[in-house]
Design an enzyme around this catalytic site. Structure first.
Site, mmCIF file in Angstrom:
data_model
loop_
_atom_site.group_PDB
_atom_site.id
_atom_site.type_symbol
_atom_site.label_atom_id
_atom_site.label_comp_id
_atom_site.label_asym_id
_atom_site.label_seq_id
_atom_site.Cartn_x
_atom_site.Cartn_y
_atom_site.Cartn_z
ATOM 1 C CG HIS A 19 -0.731 -0.077 2.508
ATOM 2 N ND1 HIS A 19 0.313 0.628 3.048
ATOM 3 C CD2 HIS A 19 -1.315 -0.727 3.544
ATOM 4 C CE1 HIS A 19 0.368 0.393 4.341
ATOM 5 N NE2 HIS A 19 -0.601 -0.435 4.671
ATOM 6 C CG HIS B 133 -5.436 -5.409 12.164
ATOM 7 N ND1 HIS B 133 -6.249 -4.301 12.085
ATOM 8 C CD2 HIS B 133 -4.301 -5.088 11.481
ATOM 9 C CE1 HIS B 133 -5.629 -3.366 11.384
ATOM 10 N NE2 HIS B 133 -4.457 -3.816 10.996
ATOM 11 C CD GLU C 195 -3.997 -2.293 6.963
ATOM 12 O OE1 GLU C 195 -3.469 -2.245 8.082
ATOM 13 O OE2 GLU C 195 -3.630 -1.576 5.996
ATOM 14 C CG ASP D 71 -2.242 -6.559 6.026
ATOM 15 O OD1 ASP D 71 -3.277 -5.980 6.398
ATOM 16 O OD2 ASP D 71 -1.131 -6.363 6.555
ATOM 17 C CG HIS E 12 -1.897 -0.347 11.590
ATOM 18 N ND1 HIS E 12 -2.174 -0.851 10.357
ATOM 19 C CD2 HIS E 12 -1.499 0.925 11.388
ATOM 20 C CE1 HIS E 12 -1.931 0.037 9.432
ATOM 21 N NE2 HIS E 12 -1.532 1.125 10.018
ATOM 22 C CG ASP F 234 -0.422 -4.656 11.569
ATOM 23 O OD1 ASP F 234 -0.094 -5.585 10.829
ATOM 24 O OD2 ASP F 234 -1.314 -3.831 11.268
ATOM 25 C CE1 TYR G 100 4.875 -4.169 9.624
ATOM 26 C CE2 TYR G 100 4.725 -3.263 11.837
ATOM 27 C CZ TYR G 100 4.162 -3.961 10.788
ATOM 28 O OH TYR G 100 2.886 -4.444 10.903
ATOM 29 C CG HIS H 273 3.133 -8.064 8.690
ATOM 30 N ND1 HIS H 273 2.640 -8.450 7.465
ATOM 31 C CD2 HIS H 273 2.265 -7.142 9.163
ATOM 32 C CE1 HIS H 273 1.520 -7.797 7.208
ATOM 33 N NE2 HIS H 273 1.258 -6.992 8.224
#
Ligand code: FEO
Length: 414
Positions: free
Chosen positions: A24, A78, A80, A82, A145, A164, A196, A229
């Site tokens: 992104h 989460h 989001e 991903d 996040h 995250d 990050y 991640h």
């Protein structure tokens, strides 16, 4: 296929995205991974999913361990894309599973899917889910996040699944910090963490500090941190907690980065004596040309340095577009505890350096004024002025940096 056991009965079943180079808008030269975790217990529980392109990868990993139809619970830490965008695929296989999610997570999920066909349990901090021999305790972490975010702590294994937070954009065959460090280096991993944090979590330092204090107050013993991640912190979870405490405090190195762009090389030329002046004052310096550098790299360099000099030529009485874009992006990341100055060349009216200062001040950053400007082309005298300005700016950075020495927080126990 079949995942990697990270604790007895708990498996990483995620996917490695070796190819992604634009996450992104954030440049990811080392790819990334989407981590999710399967708890094989009396009540099989999946914690998080993966990006939709990788749904088959995680399902193959799950199938290698058990029949996905037997998943009873899915934790969505989460929403989001991903981490959540293969949820519908997984729910097709196990439609009677209960989804554990925060209130804001559920409201957000309603915007992505027809959730009326699914069963939910809304959870908040302190709520628990027993999988049989293990207990998941939920910890809401809003804005880390997104507003919906939460973490899952498994008491019996001292395992924090942190979503995250504590992650890194790294595609690697290594699943653990020790494996990665043995293959590459501790420094490479640290750089990935800082990169990050700078690009994703910089705005949330105050929240991170408060949340880490809450974790400390709850007295949670942690011997493994499994983010969504990158690698899992197994050898040294205390290290990543300490790094986060430091970064949340706005810790930086006593160095300066010059971030600039140029039209006809006049502003670029100014960076040379500026850097020489900084070095003469005994401060390390990096020089970043914006159009030659990904934005996320410039952001990381800014974040690592206590001081920054922003160089911009004047174009139509305002900043050069790439510099304006950088400062706008930086403003959204709400940097703090940094000191900045500005410089640049102009032809007739000028205006860019003033606009750069206005933007830096609007972020609440301390500034060293006035900056330095050169008309058309730097002369020998201008070079000398730039050298002196670089030296003076470095001396200000040395003084400013002293405010932060010895203020590092005490790490959480791990
Ligand atoms: Fe990795 Fe906020 O998603």
């Amino acid at each position: 296929m079949g995942g990697v056991e990270i604790k007895p009965g708990i498996f990483w079943v995620g996917a490695i995205d070796w190819a992604v180079r634009d996450f992104h808008g954030y440049v990811t030269p080392n790819g990334t991974s989407y981590n999710n975790y399967l708890i094989l217990d009396d009540h099989v529980t999946l914690v998080d999913t993966v990006k939709h392109d990788f749904a088959e990868y995680t399902m193959e990993n799950i199938r290698g361990l058990m029949d996905p139809a037997k998943i009873e619970n899915i934790v969505v830490n989460h929403i989001e894309n991903d981490h959540m965008s293969s949820l519908d695929r997984i729910m097709e296989l196990t439609p009677r599973a209960t989804i554990y999610i925060s209130d804001r997570g559920k409201k957000g999920l309603d915007r992505f899917y027809d959730t009326s066909r699914w069963k939910f349990k809304i959870v908040k901090t302190g709520d628990t889910l027993s999988t049989g021999s293990k207990t998941i305790t939920f910890l809401e972490t809003p804005m880390l996040h997104w507003p919906d975010s939460m973490m899952s702590y498994i008491r019996e294994d001292k395992l924090l699944i942190s979503q995250d937070a504590f992650g890194q954009h790294l595609a690697s065959a290594a699943r653990f910090d020790d494996e990665y460090c043995d293959q590459y280096s501790v420094t490479a991993l640290e750089h990935a963490v800082v990169d990050y944090y700078a690009n994703i979590l910089m705005p949330f330092g105050t929240l991170i500090k408060a949340k880490l204090a809450e974790v400390q107050k709850l007295g949670l013993a942690i011997d493994m941190i499994a983010p969504d991640h990158g690698v899992i912190w197994r050898r040294d979870p205390g290290k990543i907690l300490k790094m986060y405490l430091d970064m949340a405090e706005g810790k930086a190195d006593r160095k300066i980065v010059i971030i600039y762009d140029t039209m006809w090389h006049s502003t670029e030329h100014m960076t040379i004596p500026l850097a020489e002046g900084i070095k003469a004052a005994g401060v390390e310096v990096d020089v970043i040309k914006l159009r030659a550098t990904p934005m996320s790299v410039a952001i990381k360099k800014f974040w690592e340095s206590r001081g920054a000099l922003i160089g911009t030529p004047t174009l139509n009485n305002i900043m050069f577009p790439s510099v304006a874009e950088f400062l706008q992006h930086l403003k959204g990341l709400r940097p703090k505890n940094r000191i900045a100055g500005a410089f640049g060349s102009f032809g007739w009216g000028g205006g860019a350096v003033k606009e750069a200062y206005d933007t830096l001040k609007s972020m609440g950053l301390e500034t060293v004024e006035p900056g330095i400007q050169v008309q058309y082309r730097p002369s020998v005298e201008d070079d000398q002025k730039c050298f002196e300005y670089g030296k003076q700016f470095a001396e200000k950075v040395i003084e400013y940096h002293k405010k932060f020495i010895g203020s590092e927080p005490v790490p959480c126990k791990s």
